[in-house]
Design a protein around this motif. Structure first.
Motif, PDB file in Angstrom:
ATOM      1  N   VAL A 218       1.559   6.670   1.992  1.00 31.92           N
ATOM      2  CA  VAL A 218       1.197   5.291   2.323  1.00 31.92           C
ATOM      3  C   VAL A 218       2.184   4.841   3.401  1.00 31.92           C
ATOM      4  N   PHE A 219       1.647   4.246   4.457  1.00 29.65           N
ATOM      5  CA  PHE A 219       2.483   3.884   5.607  1.00 29.65           C
ATOM      6  C   PHE A 219       2.169   2.447   6.010  1.00 29.65           C
ATOM      7  N   LYS A 220       3.208   1.651   6.156  1.00 27.88           N
ATOM      8  CA  LYS A 220       3.030   0.285   6.641  1.00 27.88           C
ATOM      9  C   LYS A 220       3.809   0.116   7.940  1.00 27.88           C
ATOM     10  N   LYS A 221       3.088  -0.191   9.005  1.00 31.72           N
ATOM     11  CA  LYS A 221       3.718  -0.307  10.320  1.00 31.72           C
ATOM     12  C   LYS A 221       4.502  -1.614  10.449  1.00 31.72           C
ATOM     13  N   PHE A 222       5.561  -1.552  11.254  1.00 31.45           N
ATOM     14  CA  PHE A 222       6.337  -2.759  11.536  1.00 31.45           C
ATOM     15  C   PHE A 222       5.465  -3.812  12.214  1.00 31.45           C
ATOM     16  N   SER A 223       4.503  -3.368  13.004  1.00 31.89           N
ATOM     17  CA  SER A 223       3.709  -4.282  13.824  1.00 31.89           C
ATOM     18  C   SER A 223       2.845  -5.239  13.011  1.00 31.89           C
ATOM     19  N   VAL A 224       2.678  -4.961  11.685  1.00 30.18           N
ATOM     20  CA  VAL A 224       1.860  -5.883  10.878  1.00 30.18           C
ATOM     21  C   VAL A 224       2.607  -7.185  10.602  1.00 30.18           C
ATOM     22  N   ILE A 225       3.915  -7.172  10.832  1.00 35.97           N
ATOM     23  CA  ILE A 225       4.720  -8.393  10.664  1.00 35.97           C
ATOM     24  C   ILE A 225       4.970  -8.972  12.051  1.00 35.97           C
ATOM     25  N   ALA A 226       4.595 -10.195  12.281  1.00 33.84           N
ATOM     26  CA  ALA A 226       4.756 -10.829  13.588  1.00 33.84           C
ATOM     27  C   ALA A 226       6.231 -10.929  13.967  1.00 33.84           C
ATOM     28  N   LEU A 229       8.293 -14.051  13.167  1.00 40.28           N
ATOM     29  CA  LEU A 229       8.756 -14.316  11.801  1.00 40.28           C
ATOM     30  C   LEU A 229      10.136 -13.722  11.529  1.00 40.28           C
ATOM     31  N   ILE A 230      10.637 -12.954  12.475  1.00 38.46           N
ATOM     32  CA  ILE A 230      11.931 -12.287  12.288  1.00 38.46           C
ATOM     33  C   ILE A 230      12.935 -12.866  13.277  1.00 38.46           C
ATOM     34  N   LYS A 231      13.999 -13.419  12.767  1.00 32.65           N
ATOM     35  CA  LYS A 231      15.022 -14.011  13.622  1.00 32.65           C
ATOM     36  C   LYS A 231      16.157 -13.015  13.841  1.00 32.65           C
ATOM     37  N   VAL A 232      16.465 -12.765  15.115  1.00 31.90           N
ATOM     38  CA  VAL A 232      17.551 -11.848  15.464  1.00 31.90           C
ATOM     39  C   VAL A 232      18.658 -12.655  16.135  1.00 31.90           C
ATOM     40  N   SER A 235      24.790 -12.112  17.073  1.00 31.49           N
ATOM     41  CA  SER A 235      25.769 -11.325  16.310  1.00 31.49           C
ATOM     42  C   SER A 235      25.136 -10.050  15.763  1.00 31.49           C
ATOM     43  N   ASP A 236      23.841 -10.106  15.421  1.00 29.80           N
ATOM     44  CA  ASP A 236      23.143  -8.900  14.956  1.00 29.80           C
ATOM     45  C   ASP A 236      23.106  -7.852  16.067  1.00 29.80           C
ATOM     46  N   VAL A 237      22.807  -8.327  17.257  1.00 29.92           N
ATOM     47  CA  VAL A 237      22.729  -7.420  18.411  1.00 29.92           C
ATOM     48  C   VAL A 237      24.101  -6.827  18.699  1.00 29.92           C
ATOM     49  N   GLN A 238      25.135  -7.664  18.670  1.00 30.88           N
ATOM     50  CA  GLN A 238      26.484  -7.192  18.963  1.00 30.88           C
ATOM     51  C   GLN A 238      26.934  -6.158  17.932  1.00 30.88           C
ATOM     52  N   ASN A 239      26.668  -6.412  16.666  1.00 28.20           N
ATOM     53  CA  ASN A 239      27.068  -5.481  15.605  1.00 28.20           C
ATOM     54  C   ASN A 239      26.367  -4.127  15.761  1.00 28.20           C
ATOM     55  N   TYR A 240      25.072  -4.180  16.060  1.00 25.37           N
ATOM     56  CA  TYR A 240      24.332  -2.928  16.244  1.00 25.37           C
ATOM     57  C   TYR A 240      24.901  -2.153  17.439  1.00 25.37           C
ATOM     58  N   TYR A 241      25.176  -2.869  18.516  1.00 28.46           N
ATOM     59  CA  TYR A 241      25.733  -2.245  19.717  1.00 28.46           C
ATOM     60  C   TYR A 241      27.069  -1.579  19.407  1.00 28.46           C
ATOM     61  N   ASN A 242      27.932  -2.270  18.662  1.00 29.36           N
ATOM     62  CA  ASN A 242      29.245  -1.716  18.329  1.00 29.36           C
ATOM     63  C   ASN A 242      29.122  -0.463  17.458  1.00 29.36           C
ATOM     64  N   GLU A 243      28.179  -0.478  16.534  1.00 29.47           N
ATOM     65  CA  GLU A 243      28.020   0.651  15.613  1.00 29.47           C
ATOM     66  C   GLU A 243      27.357   1.856  16.270  1.00 29.47           C
ATOM     67  N   VAL A 617      16.842  -3.973  16.050  1.00 31.51           N
ATOM     68  CA  VAL A 617      17.340  -4.818  14.962  1.00 31.51           C
ATOM     69  C   VAL A 617      16.177  -5.516  14.269  1.00 31.51           C
ATOM     70  N   ARG A 618      15.221  -5.989  15.050  1.00 26.88           N
ATOM     71  CA  ARG A 618      14.048  -6.647  14.472  1.00 26.88           C
ATOM     72  C   ARG A 618      13.285  -5.678  13.562  1.00 26.88           C
ATOM     73  N   ASP A 619      13.139  -4.416  14.031  1.00 27.74           N
ATOM     74  CA  ASP A 619      12.454  -3.410  13.207  1.00 27.74           C
ATOM     75  C   ASP A 619      13.234  -3.120  11.924  1.00 27.74           C
ATOM     76  N   GLU A 620      14.569  -3.126  12.020  1.00 27.26           N
ATOM     77  CA  GLU A 620      15.378  -2.896  10.818  1.00 27.26           C
ATOM     78  C   GLU A 620      15.171  -4.021   9.801  1.00 27.26           C
ATOM     79  N   LYS A 621      15.101  -5.246  10.293  1.00 28.85           N
ATOM     80  CA  LYS A 621      14.888  -6.381   9.393  1.00 28.85           C
ATOM     81  C   LYS A 621      13.492  -6.314   8.767  1.00 28.85           C
ATOM     82  N   LYS A 622      12.509  -5.920   9.575  1.00 29.66           N
ATOM     83  CA  LYS A 622      11.161  -5.752   9.036  1.00 29.66           C
ATOM     84  C   LYS A 622      11.155  -4.634   7.987  1.00 29.66           C
TER      85      LYS A 622
END
Length: 750
Positions: A218-226, A229-232, A235-243, A617-622
């Motif tokens: 069973v597979f649910k694509k990220f694209s089904v979530i608008a 609806l996901i706030k990035v 600081s999320d971007v900076q943390n991902y970049y650093n890691e 980051v948005r895909d990770e939150k989804k």
């Protein structure tokens, strides 16, 4: 022999000699260009780059380039591609000296004179043997082949013994290439000797290629979530970049640019001016005597070439009025347009010409740049040709004697197959295979037709005359005594025309108008924001290059003649990010460029990858949302069918998955999905897992296992083959990377 002229002309570009990728790094170098002194110094503006922290001065580099070009040219003019080839070769030469040779010396690798002699004349290296192969059939040329087709070393020894001083010099140069290749081969052998595949590694490789699994999922694509609806957060971007900073490294500096192009096309006024000029030419042309047509067309044609020739009607422009073909001699027609060219033509007569003719000739050359050893004047050449023709008209048996004694045509001489053994199998040189009958012997080049590559005057005599005709024909080469030996039975009606052509080009005034328009655009839109807005408002065709390198030779949209974007690329690398450059003329185009981003070597600034990271980051939150939901539902599910019902998503199938599989149907690259399917116990259901395009849960339906082969050694050989292949080029790439090479050759003209 061919190797001598080949080496002289190509300066070491041993094309097709040895099928090793390493050749590209080591053998493309100029002979005798070893490191003999300091190449460092001068300010940064005078540096073409650096290797191992050592700066390369442009003056010394230019000396190397010129030396290579001199060796390549052999007294001939080099084209642009060859000139650039010399620049690249000089750079590779420096890399060899300062990177590869140092590594080889450190390891004590070399090739002694005794070993070199063995590889040259006792057991010749493939580099030597390949010089005696036919380039099409790859067979050893007959003069150097044993009865079984193998290379005859004794004949090679005899050939080398007969060399004069110049030939010995070139032979010794070839020897240096062989010496360098032997060192490379030893280095490769050293690397390969350290490689080994265990039986366990071989079996794992075998298993990866043969074990398979069938899975339901069973597979649910990220694209089904608008996305909205996901706030990035920043600081999320900076943390991902650093890691994940190691994922955002730039090895080669580049620029991201946007540019608009105006094609400079002739105006209506330019066309009217040209038509008026051609009408003036037409008026003069009709009054010119036929005997002066050749010199007049030469003076009036832009390329300075005479244009008097015969054409069949089907080869002429449909723009020509049919009445012209029945018009009297000296009638002119035009101006008419062919493509971007306007023409005026003059009727000189109608004739029936042979479809093909067999001729022979004796050339009495006159002094010209192509025959500097000839000193006779045109008058002397014509007088001599007329005299010989008068004698031959009475006694043609003297032809061969006169051709041998007086003709300046080099084709009369038998090709030296001892020096050029590959000519033996060349049907254009020896049509019948008999080396005593070559093309050009006795001035005879066989049959010709209107498509044959001869000068027009030569073809005109041969195709318009009758069998047995003997005459003297003037060309740029001198005077040809020509005899028509045979003619075809078929003939074609042709019109003898003199033509004057002028290309329609933009005038200086028109170019200034376009340049003013581009300058106004650049001046009014000097920021990235204004540039983008103006492109949109004016509906201009914007071009984009996201990864322009300093040494790039091409730019999309500039492939035509005289459309070299080199100066534009230099300007881009002198500019700062966000700068709009003044207009630049490239051939018949004018360009305004926005330098959007500058990517230097090292860590990419976060602003370069912010959009990409934001998406990840948005895909990770989804994914986290979906996995939380999936894992909650999985608590009460024992099968994939149970989970499908709970999740409200269909069960899909992916059969015959292997570790070597690249993707799963409809979802693309999903490495973790494939790995899970091949390692999960049959019948078990997996946990919810984030993939590339969404979140999945799978169940293994079937696993096809494999037994260890009885003969694992064969698998070991196959596995080792991949390692050994990589050992031919990856160590050299690693050495180059460690050398931290900076290449700024493109900053200079050479």
């Amino acid at each position: 022999m061919s190797v001598l002229e080949s080496i002289r002309k190509r300066t070491g570009l041993l094309v097709g000699l040895v099928g090793l990728a390493i050749i590209l790094f080591i053998l493309q170098l100029s002979l005798g260009s070893g490191y003999t002194g300091s190449i460092f110094g001068g300010g940064q503006e005078n540096q073409v780059g650096s290797i191992n922290g050592n700066n390369i001065d442009v003056r010394v580099f230019m000396d190397r380039v010129n030396k290579i070009r001199n060796e390549m040219s052999n007294g001939q003019e080099l084209n642009d591609q060859q000139r650039q080839q010399a620049v690249n070769q000089a750079w590779e030469d420096l890399i060899r000296e300062m990177v590869y040779d140092k590594e080889f010396d450190k390891l004590g690798l070399g090739c002694s004179d005794e070993e070199l002699y063995y590889n040259m004349q006792v057991n010749p290296h493939p580099i030597i043997v390949n010089q005696f192969r036919d380039q099409q059939t790859q067979q050893i040329s007959p003069e150097f082949a044993n009865p079984d087709g193998s290379f005859n070393v004794k004949k090679l020894t005899e050939l080398v013994a007969s060399f004069g001083p110049d030939q010995k010099k070139i032979w010794n140069q070839l020897g240096e290439y062989v010496r360098k290749q032997r060192v490379v081969e030893k280095y490769q052998a050293l690397i390969k000797a350290g490689l080994y595949t265990t039986s366990n590694e071989a079996f794992r490789s075998y298993e990866d290629q043969n074990k398979s699994a069938d899975a339901s999922f069973v597979f649910k694509k990220f694209s089904v979530i608008a996305d909205s609806l996901i706030k990035v957060e920043d600081s999320d971007v900076q943390n991902y970049y650093n890691e994940h900073i190691s994922d955002y490294q730039n090895e080669v500096p580049s620029r991201s640019i946007e540019y608009v192009v105006w094609d400079v096309v002739p105006s209506r006024a330019d066309q009217d001016t040209l038509i008026a000029e051609m009408n003036r030419v037409k008026a003069d042309f009709s009054g010119i005597d036929l005997s002066e047509d050749s010199s007049y067309t030469q003076s009036q044609n832009e390329k300075g070439m005479p244009d008097v020739a015969s054409y069949s009607k089907d080869k002429l422009s449909p723009e020509i009025d049919s009445a012209f073909f029945a018009s009297p001699i000296k009638t002119t027609f035009g101006p008419f347009r062919e493509g971007n060219t306007f023409k005026v033509i003059k009727m000189r007569g109608v004739e029936m010409v042979n479809d093909s003719s067999h001729v022979r000739h004796i050339l009495i050359a006159k002094a010209n740049p192509r025959s500097q050893d000839i000193t006779r004047t045109a008058e002397q050449a014509k007088k001599m040709a007329d005299s010989l023709k008068n004698v031959l008209s009475k006694d043609l048996k003297k032809w061969d004697e006169f051709c041998e004694k007086y003709s300046d045509d080099p084709g009369k001489k038998r090709p030296d197959i001892r020096k050029n053994p590959e000519l033996i199998s060349n049907k254009q040189v020896f049509p019948t295979g008999d080396t005593n009958k070559w093309m050009g012997k006795g001035g005879d080049y066989g049959w010709m037709n209107e498509n044959s590559q001869y000068v027009p005057e030569f073809k005109q005599f041969g195709l318009s005359g009758k069998k047995g005709a003997l005459g003297v024909v003037a060309t740029d080469f001198g005077y040809h005594i020509m005899e028509i030996l045979e003619v075809s039975k078929s003939q074609t009606k042709k019109y003898n025309l003199a033509s004057i052509s002028r290309d329609l080009v933009a005038s200086d005034e028109t170019r200034r108008d376009y340049l003013n328009k581009a300058s106004q655009f650049a001046g009014q839109n000097s920021t990235a924001e204004k540039f983008a807005a103006a492109v949109e408002t004016q509906k201009l065709n914007k071009r984009v290059n996201e990864d322009l390198k300093e040494n790039d030779m091409y730019l999309p949209g500039f492939q035509g003649q005289n459309e070299n974007p080199k100066q534009l690329i230099r300007d881009v690398y002198k500019a700062e990010a966000g700068q709009v450059l003044p207009p630049v003329e490239i051939g018949n185009k004018i360009v305004v460029t926005l330098v959007k981003k500058a990517k230097e070597k090292g860590n990419l600034p976060i602003e370069f990858v912010k959009d990409e990271i934001t998406s990840k980051v948005r895909d990770e939150k989804k994914a986290q949302q979906i996995m939380n939901d999936f894992n909650e539902k999985l608590k009460s599910c024992k099968t994939i069918s149970d989970f499908s019902a709970k999740a409200g998503l269909p069960v899909e199938k992916a059969d015959k998955l292997q570790f070597t599989s690249y993707s799963i149907p409809n979802y693309g690259k999903e490495d973790e999905f494939i790995a899970t399917a091949l390692t999960l116990e049959k019948g078990k259901i997996s946990k919810a897992t984030k993939g590339t395009a969404g979140v999945w849960v799978l169940q293994v339906d079937n696993i096809v296992t494999v037994e260890k082969p009885k003969d694992i050694k064969e698998q070991q050989k196959l596995f080792m083959a991949g390692f050994l292949s990589r050992a031919q080029y990856e160590p050299m790439e690693a050495l180059k990377k460690l050398a931290e090479i900076e290449d700024h050759k493109a900053k200079f003209d050479y």
